[in-house]
Enzyme design. Structure first.
Site, mmCIF file in Angstrom:
data_model
loop_
_atom_site.group_PDB
_atom_site.id
_atom_site.type_symbol
_atom_site.label_atom_id
_atom_site.label_comp_id
_atom_site.label_asym_id
_atom_site.label_seq_id
_atom_site.Cartn_x
_atom_site.Cartn_y
_atom_site.Cartn_z
ATOM 1 N N SER A 275 0.865 -1.170 0.000
ATOM 2 C CA SER A 275 0.000 0.000 0.000
ATOM 3 C C SER A 275 0.901 1.219 0.000
ATOM 4 O O SER A 275 1.720 1.388 0.906
ATOM 5 C CB SER A 275 -0.872 -0.024 1.261
ATOM 6 O OG SER A 275 -1.617 1.170 1.353
ATOM 7 N N LYS B 43 -1.112 -1.109 -4.452
ATOM 8 C CA LYS B 43 -2.291 -0.326 -4.078
ATOM 9 C C LYS B 43 -1.826 1.101 -3.850
ATOM 10 O O LYS B 43 -0.811 1.323 -3.192
ATOM 11 C CB LYS B 43 -2.902 -0.913 -2.806
ATOM 12 C CG LYS B 43 -3.788 0.022 -1.983
ATOM 13 C CD LYS B 43 -4.493 -0.752 -0.870
ATOM 14 C CE LYS B 43 -4.650 0.064 0.399
ATOM 15 N NZ LYS B 43 -5.299 -0.703 1.475
ATOM 16 N N LYS C 90 -3.072 5.099 -2.668
ATOM 17 C CA LYS C 90 -4.116 5.876 -2.009
ATOM 18 C C LYS C 90 -4.574 6.970 -2.964
ATOM 19 O O LYS C 90 -3.744 7.584 -3.660
ATOM 20 C CB LYS C 90 -3.541 6.509 -0.728
ATOM 21 C CG LYS C 90 -3.174 5.484 0.337
ATOM 22 C CD LYS C 90 -4.406 4.821 0.922
ATOM 23 C CE LYS C 90 -4.028 3.914 2.091
ATOM 24 N NZ LYS C 90 -5.224 3.299 2.706
ATOM 25 N N ASP D 64 -7.243 2.905 -3.086
ATOM 26 C CA ASP D 64 -7.969 2.980 -1.807
ATOM 27 C C ASP D 64 -8.276 4.443 -1.503
ATOM 28 O O ASP D 64 -7.366 5.268 -1.386
ATOM 29 C CB ASP D 64 -7.096 2.373 -0.692
ATOM 30 C CG ASP D 64 -7.817 2.289 0.659
ATOM 31 O OD1 ASP D 64 -8.981 2.743 0.759
ATOM 32 O OD2 ASP D 64 -7.204 1.760 1.617
ATOM 33 N N GLU E 262 -11.150 0.501 -3.219
ATOM 34 C CA GLU E 262 -11.417 0.213 -1.810
ATOM 35 C C GLU E 262 -12.080 1.415 -1.143
ATOM 36 O O GLU E 262 -11.601 2.546 -1.273
ATOM 37 C CB GLU E 262 -10.067 -0.113 -1.136
ATOM 38 C CG GLU E 262 -10.163 -0.621 0.290
ATOM 39 C CD GLU E 262 -8.775 -0.971 0.861
ATOM 40 O OE1 GLU E 262 -7.818 -1.157 0.087
ATOM 41 O OE2 GLU E 262 -8.662 -1.029 2.103
ATOM 42 N N ASP F 186 -13.615 -1.852 3.351
ATOM 43 C CA ASP F 186 -12.670 -1.931 4.454
ATOM 44 C C ASP F 186 -13.394 -1.376 5.696
ATOM 45 O O ASP F 186 -14.008 -2.136 6.470
ATOM 46 C CB ASP F 186 -11.406 -1.121 4.078
ATOM 47 C CG ASP F 186 -10.393 -0.955 5.202
ATOM 48 O OD1 ASP F 186 -10.679 -1.360 6.341
ATOM 49 O OD2 ASP F 186 -9.298 -0.397 4.955
ATOM 50 N N LYS G 266 -9.378 -6.919 8.404
ATOM 51 C CA LYS G 266 -8.357 -6.451 9.345
ATOM 52 C C LYS G 266 -8.719 -6.989 10.720
ATOM 53 O O LYS G 266 -9.850 -6.795 11.187
ATOM 54 C CB LYS G 266 -8.313 -4.919 9.385
ATOM 55 C CG LYS G 266 -7.743 -4.295 8.122
ATOM 56 C CD LYS G 266 -7.687 -2.782 8.204
ATOM 57 C CE LYS G 266 -7.087 -2.206 6.929
ATOM 58 N NZ LYS G 266 -7.269 -0.734 6.841
ATOM 59 N N GLY H 120 -3.756 -3.868 6.209
ATOM 60 C CA GLY H 120 -2.701 -3.518 7.160
ATOM 61 C C GLY H 120 -3.006 -2.210 7.852
ATOM 62 O O GLY H 120 -3.829 -1.414 7.369
#
Ligand code: OSB
Ligand code: MG
Length: 371
Positions: free
Chosen positions: A135, A161, A163, A188, A213, A238, A262, A290
């Site tokens: 990420s 991934k 952001k 995400d 996400e 998530d 998670k 994570g």
């Protein structure tokens, strides 16, 4: 099993590189660890919340309070047969899943050791190696992001991934796709959009992302189901999923096609396994998210990721991406093909480095079982 002693330990460690999401930038971590002792064995858990109540409402201080004043006294009060019993006992406390998970997971570690099993084996894991992605946070410039992606791909990671947030989305994904046309890529948003952005989010369909996400509200299901109907890209939830029940409702209304699990967000290994089992039975792919964990939380994530439904690469990656020196031995490493080999030793299979932990500790409180 009777718990003899529980210790809360707050550590502080700087990240090797800042981590930025749509809700802000983290440079230094405050992490609450929980150390439990029972039958001469010691187990460890980690509270995986952020420093600020932005990802969820929990913080290191709320977790400390909930653990000290409620969960720890209940855990010491009477003995337990399975760590899952604790989940039941904690039920009167609404939410605060990350505080609950730290305590329950420490007992899973002890339970596995007492049976001479790795935690992965105790949980029912079937995978020897887990597939890993990374990420990557929002960077100061697109060039820096491209270089970071290049470096992680060279290290072998199986998917990237990134952001996103308004102003760092379509253009940045376009830049990435021009440079890396066929990598496994996902984005995400950490709840940075609303349904009013539907037309804008539809622009992301052209980048053939594996998934997007949590584009919408952190506690929303209904708007995600409306958005999913408009998007080709699968939505992965998530923040919105706290239990197998949440997953049932989300899937029933078509709010997502993939779920990120998670441990902290759902309250520990027993709830996580329930959620996993539900998704597995439905054929819904899951992967392990994570929370910038220390080695303790990371080791728990690795054990969980050996369950058969974790078919997509997770956000569990090497210690060195986060820490100059991790608090476990050996530190977590990734193979050239982008996997982590699940350790075979009893319990977590990594050894907490007590000297290192002591060095970064800023606060401690212990609770003895006097009954
Ligand atoms: O949304 O998955 C997230 C980190 C902090 C809070 C939320 C998230 C993340 C990550 C980082 O994406 C995952 C990791 O590398 O630990
Ligand atoms: Mg996320």
């Amino acid at each position: 099993m009777r718990i003899d002693r529980i210790e809360l330990v707050e550590i502080r460690m700087p990240l090797v590189h800042f981590f930025e999401t749509s809700f802000g930038r983290t440079t230094d971590r405050r992490i609450v660890l929980l150390r439990a002792r029972a039958e001469g064995l010691e187990g460890w858990g980690e509270v995986t919340c952020g420093e600020k109540p932005f990802y969820s409402y929990e913080t290191p201080d709320t977790a400390w309070h909930i653990l000290r004043d409620f969960l720890i006294p209940w855990a010491l009060e009477k003995s337990w047969d399975s760590p899952a019993d604790l989940g039941e006992r904690f039920q009167p406390v609404r939410g605060h899943n990350m505080a609950k998970a730290a305590l329950e997971n420490a007992l899973w570690d002890i339970d596995a050791q007492s049976k001479g099993l790795s935690l992965a084996d105790l949980l029912g894991g079937t995978r020897e190696e887990i597939p890993c992605g990374v990420s990557i946070g929002i960077q100061n410039s697109p060039q820096e992001l491209i270089e970071k992606i290049r470096k992680e791909l060279a290290a072998g990671y199986q998917r990237i991934k990134v952001k996103i947030k308004p102003g760092w989305d379509v253009d940045i994904l376009e830049t990435i796709r021009n440079e890396f046309p066929s990598i496994d890529l996902m984005a995400d948003a950490n709840s940075a959009y609303t349904l009013a952005d539907t037309a804008h989010l539809k622009l992301l369909d052209r980048f053939h992302l594996m998934m997007i996400e949590q584009p919408l509200g952190w506690n929303d299901l209904v708007d995600h189901s409306r958005l999913q109907r408009e998007l080709k890209t699968p939505i992965c939830l998530d923040e919105s999923i706290h239990s197998a029940e949440d997953a049932r409702k989300a899937l029933e209304i078509g709010a997502c096609k993939i779920i990120n699990i998670k441990l902290g967000r759902v309250g520990g290994h027993s709830a996580a396994r329930k959620l996993h089992d539900f998704c597995f039975a439905q054929g819904v792919p899951v992967w392990c998210g994570g929370m910038l964990e220390s080695g303790i939380g990371r080791a728990h994530n690795i054990a969980m990721s050996t369950l058969p439904g974790f078919v997509l690469p997770g956000d569990v990656s090497a210690s060195r991406r986060y820490w100059a020196q991790d608090i476990i031995d050996p530190e977590v490493t990734v193979t050239a093909k982008g996997t982590i080999v699940a350790p075979k030793g009893p319990g977590l299979g990594y050894v907490p480095n007590l000297a290192r932990i002591e060095k970064v500790t800023v606060r401690k409180e212990s609770f003895e079982n006097r009954s």
